[in-house]
Design a protein around this motif. Structure first.
Motif, PDB file in Angstrom:
ATOM      1  N   PRO A 105       0.799  -1.227   0.000  1.00 33.77           N
ATOM      2  CA  PRO A 105       0.000   0.000   0.000  1.00 33.77           C
ATOM      3  C   PRO A 105       0.832   1.278   0.000  1.00 33.77           C
ATOM      4  O   PRO A 105       0.422   2.294  -0.572  1.00 33.77           O
ATOM      5  CB  PRO A 105      -0.843  -0.125   1.279  1.00 33.77           C
ATOM      6  CG  PRO A 105      -0.152  -1.140   2.116  1.00 33.77           C
ATOM      7  CD  PRO A 105       0.508  -2.078   1.167  1.00 33.77           C
ATOM      8  N   ARG A 106       2.006   1.246   0.621  1.00 33.45           N
ATOM      9  CA  ARG A 106       2.838   2.447   0.676  1.00 33.45           C
ATOM     10  C   ARG A 106       3.465   2.783  -0.676  1.00 33.45           C
ATOM     11  O   ARG A 106       4.012   3.874  -0.848  1.00 33.45           O
ATOM     12  CB  ARG A 106       3.937   2.269   1.719  1.00 33.45           C
ATOM     13  CG  ARG A 106       3.407   2.197   3.152  1.00 33.45           C
ATOM     14  CD  ARG A 106       4.533   2.154   4.154  1.00 33.45           C
ATOM     15  NE  ARG A 106       4.033   2.089   5.526  1.00 33.45           N
ATOM     16  CZ  ARG A 106       4.804   2.067   6.605  1.00 33.45           C
ATOM     17  NH1 ARG A 106       6.130   2.071   6.467  1.00 33.45           N
ATOM     18  NH2 ARG A 106       4.258   2.019   7.811  1.00 33.45           N
ATOM     19  N   GLN A 107       3.382   1.843  -1.616  1.00 32.94           N
ATOM     20  CA  GLN A 107       3.936   2.086  -2.941  1.00 32.94           C
ATOM     21  C   GLN A 107       3.052   3.052  -3.741  1.00 32.94           C
ATOM     22  O   GLN A 107       3.495   3.651  -4.712  1.00 32.94           O
ATOM     23  CB  GLN A 107       4.061   0.756  -3.699  1.00 32.94           C
ATOM     24  CG  GLN A 107       4.810   0.843  -5.008  1.00 32.94           C
ATOM     25  CD  GLN A 107       6.299   1.025  -4.814  1.00 32.94           C
ATOM     26  OE1 GLN A 107       6.951   0.232  -4.163  1.00 32.94           O
ATOM     27  NE2 GLN A 107       6.842   2.101  -5.387  1.00 32.94           N
ATOM     28  N   PHE A 108       1.822   3.229  -3.305  1.00 36.26           N
ATOM     29  CA  PHE A 108       0.858   4.002  -4.088  1.00 36.26           C
ATOM     30  C   PHE A 108       0.479   5.309  -3.397  1.00 36.26           C
ATOM     31  O   PHE A 108       0.584   5.439  -2.174  1.00 36.26           O
ATOM     32  CB  PHE A 108      -0.393   3.154  -4.347  1.00 36.26           C
ATOM     33  CG  PHE A 108      -0.103   1.926  -5.141  1.00 36.26           C
ATOM     34  CD1 PHE A 108      -0.093   1.961  -6.525  1.00 36.26           C
ATOM     35  CD2 PHE A 108       0.216   0.729  -4.504  1.00 36.26           C
ATOM     36  CE1 PHE A 108       0.218   0.836  -7.261  1.00 36.26           C
ATOM     37  CE2 PHE A 108       0.522  -0.400  -5.232  1.00 36.26           C
ATOM     38  CZ  PHE A 108       0.520  -0.355  -6.620  1.00 36.26           C
ATOM     39  N   SER A 109       0.048   6.253  -4.188  1.00 38.56           N
ATOM     40  CA  SER A 109      -0.371   7.552  -3.681  1.00 38.56           C
ATOM     41  C   SER A 109      -1.825   7.471  -3.220  1.00 38.56           C
ATOM     42  O   SER A 109      -2.736   7.374  -4.046  1.00 38.56           O
ATOM     43  CB  SER A 109      -0.221   8.627  -4.761  1.00 38.56           C
ATOM     44  OG  SER A 109      -0.845   9.824  -4.362  1.00 38.56           O
ATOM     45  N   ARG A 110      -2.025   7.525  -1.937  1.00 38.35           N
ATOM     46  CA  ARG A 110      -3.384   7.478  -1.392  1.00 38.35           C
ATOM     47  C   ARG A 110      -4.213   8.651  -1.911  1.00 38.35           C
ATOM     48  O   ARG A 110      -5.369   8.486  -2.297  1.00 38.35           O
ATOM     49  CB  ARG A 110      -3.307   7.513   0.137  1.00 38.35           C
ATOM     50  CG  ARG A 110      -4.658   7.505   0.849  1.00 38.35           C
ATOM     51  CD  ARG A 110      -4.469   7.651   2.340  1.00 38.35           C
ATOM     52  NE  ARG A 110      -3.746   8.876   2.650  1.00 38.35           N
ATOM     53  CZ  ARG A 110      -3.248   9.178   3.852  1.00 38.35           C
ATOM     54  NH1 ARG A 110      -3.367   8.300   4.837  1.00 38.35           N
ATOM     55  NH2 ARG A 110      -2.604  10.308   4.053  1.00 38.35           N
ATOM     56  N   ASP A 111      -3.593   9.829  -1.942  1.00 39.26           N
ATOM     57  CA  ASP A 111      -4.313  11.019  -2.411  1.00 39.26           C
ATOM     58  C   ASP A 111      -4.636  10.923  -3.895  1.00 39.26           C
ATOM     59  O   ASP A 111      -5.708  11.346  -4.344  1.00 39.26           O
ATOM     60  CB  ASP A 111      -3.476  12.274  -2.145  1.00 39.26           C
ATOM     61  CG  ASP A 111      -3.250  12.506  -0.655  1.00 39.26           C
ATOM     62  OD1 ASP A 111      -4.132  12.132   0.134  1.00 39.26           O
ATOM     63  OD2 ASP A 111      -2.196  13.052  -0.289  1.00 39.26           O
ATOM     64  N   GLY A 112      -3.702  10.380  -4.669  1.00 39.15           N
ATOM     65  CA  GLY A 112      -3.938  10.237  -6.103  1.00 39.15           C
ATOM     66  C   GLY A 112      -5.065   9.274  -6.416  1.00 39.15           C
ATOM     67  O   GLY A 112      -5.929   9.548  -7.254  1.00 39.15           O
ATOM     68  N   LEU A 113      -5.064   8.144  -5.729  1.00 40.54           N
ATOM     69  CA  LEU A 113      -6.122   7.157  -5.944  1.00 40.54           C
ATOM     70  C   LEU A 113      -7.469   7.706  -5.500  1.00 40.54           C
ATOM     71  O   LEU A 113      -8.501   7.452  -6.143  1.00 40.54           O
ATOM     72  CB  LEU A 113      -5.796   5.869  -5.192  1.00 40.54           C
ATOM     73  CG  LEU A 113      -4.526   5.122  -5.654  1.00 40.54           C
ATOM     74  CD1 LEU A 113      -4.270   3.917  -4.758  1.00 40.54           C
ATOM     75  CD2 LEU A 113      -4.654   4.686  -7.108  1.00 40.54           C
ATOM     76  N   ARG A 114      -7.461   8.482  -4.416  1.00 40.33           N
ATOM     77  CA  ARG A 114      -8.712   9.086  -3.945  1.00 40.33           C
ATOM     78  C   ARG A 114      -9.239  10.080  -4.990  1.00 40.33           C
ATOM     79  O   ARG A 114     -10.439  10.117  -5.275  1.00 40.33           O
ATOM     80  CB  ARG A 114      -8.497   9.794  -2.619  1.00 40.33           C
ATOM     81  CG  ARG A 114      -9.789  10.414  -2.061  1.00 40.33           C
ATOM     82  CD  ARG A 114      -9.552  11.276  -0.841  1.00 40.33           C
ATOM     83  NE  ARG A 114      -9.029  10.484   0.277  1.00 40.33           N
ATOM     84  CZ  ARG A 114      -7.830  10.649   0.823  1.00 40.33           C
ATOM     85  NH1 ARG A 114      -7.035  11.577   0.335  1.00 40.33           N
ATOM     86  NH2 ARG A 114      -7.448   9.899   1.820  1.00 40.33           N
ATOM     87  N   ALA A 115      -8.347  10.882  -5.551  1.00 37.76           N
ATOM     88  CA  ALA A 115      -8.765  11.866  -6.565  1.00 37.76           C
ATOM     89  C   ALA A 115      -9.345  11.171  -7.788  1.00 37.76           C
ATOM     90  O   ALA A 115     -10.366  11.602  -8.342  1.00 37.76           O
ATOM     91  CB  ALA A 115      -7.578  12.739  -6.962  1.00 37.76           C
ATOM     92  N   LEU A 116      -8.696  10.080  -8.212  1.00 35.68           N
ATOM     93  CA  LEU A 116      -9.203   9.342  -9.378  1.00 35.68           C
ATOM     94  C   LEU A 116     -10.598   8.792  -9.115  1.00 35.68           C
ATOM     95  O   LEU A 116     -11.499   8.910  -9.952  1.00 35.68           O
ATOM     96  CB  LEU A 116      -8.228   8.222  -9.740  1.00 35.68           C
ATOM     97  CG  LEU A 116      -8.495   7.476 -11.046  1.00 35.68           C
ATOM     98  CD1 LEU A 116      -7.192   6.960 -11.655  1.00 35.68           C
ATOM     99  CD2 LEU A 116      -9.453   6.291 -10.850  1.00 35.68           C
ATOM    100  N   ARG A 117     -10.772   8.202  -7.942  1.00 34.02           N
ATOM    101  CA  ARG A 117     -12.086   7.637  -7.604  1.00 34.02           C
ATOM    102  C   ARG A 117     -13.157   8.725  -7.501  1.00 34.02           C
ATOM    103  O   ARG A 117     -14.311   8.504  -7.861  1.00 34.02           O
ATOM    104  CB  ARG A 117     -11.990   6.849  -6.296  1.00 34.02           C
ATOM    105  CG  ARG A 117     -11.192   5.543  -6.417  1.00 34.02           C
ATOM    106  CD  ARG A 117     -11.296   4.705  -5.152  1.00 34.02           C
ATOM    107  NE  ARG A 117     -10.675   3.398  -5.318  1.00 34.02           N
ATOM    108  CZ  ARG A 117      -9.466   3.071  -4.874  1.00 34.02           C
ATOM    109  NH1 ARG A 117      -8.741   3.976  -4.220  1.00 34.02           N
ATOM    110  NH2 ARG A 117      -8.963   1.868  -5.055  1.00 34.02           N
ATOM    111  N   GLN A 118     -12.770   9.893  -7.016  1.00 36.24           N
ATOM    112  CA  GLN A 118     -13.723  10.994  -6.928  1.00 36.24           C
ATOM    113  C   GLN A 118     -14.183  11.434  -8.322  1.00 36.24           C
ATOM    114  O   GLN A 118     -15.369  11.718  -8.532  1.00 36.24           O
ATOM    115  CB  GLN A 118     -13.099  12.168  -6.176  1.00 36.24           C
ATOM    116  CG  GLN A 118     -12.984  11.942  -4.674  1.00 36.24           C
ATOM    117  CD  GLN A 118     -12.259  13.077  -3.963  1.00 36.24           C
ATOM    118  OE1 GLN A 118     -11.601  13.906  -4.602  1.00 36.24           O
ATOM    119  NE2 GLN A 118     -12.359  13.110  -2.641  1.00 36.24           N
TER     120      GLN A 118
END
Length: 233
Positions: A105-118
């Motif tokens: 999970p730390r390999q990925f951008s939590r904020d980026g994935l959240r923005a995409l899903r939004q």
């Protein structure tokens, strides 16, 4: 002007108004920390002594070529990493690595994935436009549970000695591939790279992800306008 003709002319504008916004996301450095294909290549070398030895034996030639072209030595190292892999075996290896990578999970951008899903939740048409290889990036996105995404990426093709590069989707090629995909206008683009200026230039709004102030100034100078800068973790 007859009423029927006025209605006929108004129809395209009404249709356009109902179409979703087109939002582009780069992948490496935006949705994932680092370069996914590089991580995959590193794993290929880590698990094979003969690949390491072959790469080391090629080092003098690669160093000789480096001042003239960085891309050519990189392509040679990729060829060595994929040597002997048929298309079916490559897909299996890429999907296995995608599965393993998605468990970090730390390999990925939590904020980026959240923005995409939004953006998806808002009904936007989200397209991931990346230099990463298509099978690998598609597998990673699928493992992350990101569906209903369009992916425009680099591609490999089968060769006599294994898989080799067919198309490297970077710089102006991203715009060309979008056009081939039928996309000629987009409202928002996320990137972390100066290389993406050709893709950013037509966008109504540009978001630079984790860019330094110096990079932000360079992108703004290249575009001739102010952009949005965000820090994603």
């Amino acid at each position: 002007m007859p009423e029927e003709e006025q209605e006929a002319q108004a129809l395209p504008e009404e249709m356009t108004a109902t179409q979703p916004r087109v939002v582009l996301f780069d992948f490496d450095g935006v949705l994932i920390h680092g370069d996914a294909f590089y991580l995959f290549m590193r794993q290929r070398y880590a698990g094979s002594l003969w690949r390491k030895l072959l790469a080391l034996s090629s080092l003098p030639l690669l160093l000789l070529l480096l001042p003239f072209s960085r891309r050519l030595p990189e392509r040679v190292l990729v060829r060595i990493a994929l040597l002997g892999l048929a298309e079916q075996h490559y897909r299996a290896a890429a999907n296995a690595f995608a599965d393993a990578l998605a468990r970090r999970p730390r390999q990925f951008s939590r904020d980026g994935l959240r923005a995409l899903r939004q953006h998806q939740a808002q009904g936007d048409r989200v397209i991931v436009v990346t230099g990463c290889e298509h099978t690998l990036v598609s597998g990673i996105l699928q493992q992350l549970g990101l569906t209903n995404l369009e992916v425009l990426a680099s591609q490999l093709r089968p060769g006599w000695l294994g898989m080799r590069t067919l198309r490297h989707n970077v710089g102006p090629r991203k715009v060309q591939l979008l056009a081939q995909h039928g996309v000629t206008a987009w409202q928002l683009a996320y990137s972390d790279s100066l290389q993406d200026v050709p893709m950013l230039r037509p966008s109504v709004e540009v978001v630079l992800v984790n860019g330094t102030p110096t990079l932000c100034k360079k992108v703004e100078k290249a575009l001739g306008r102010v952009i949005t800068r965000v820090d994603w973790f």
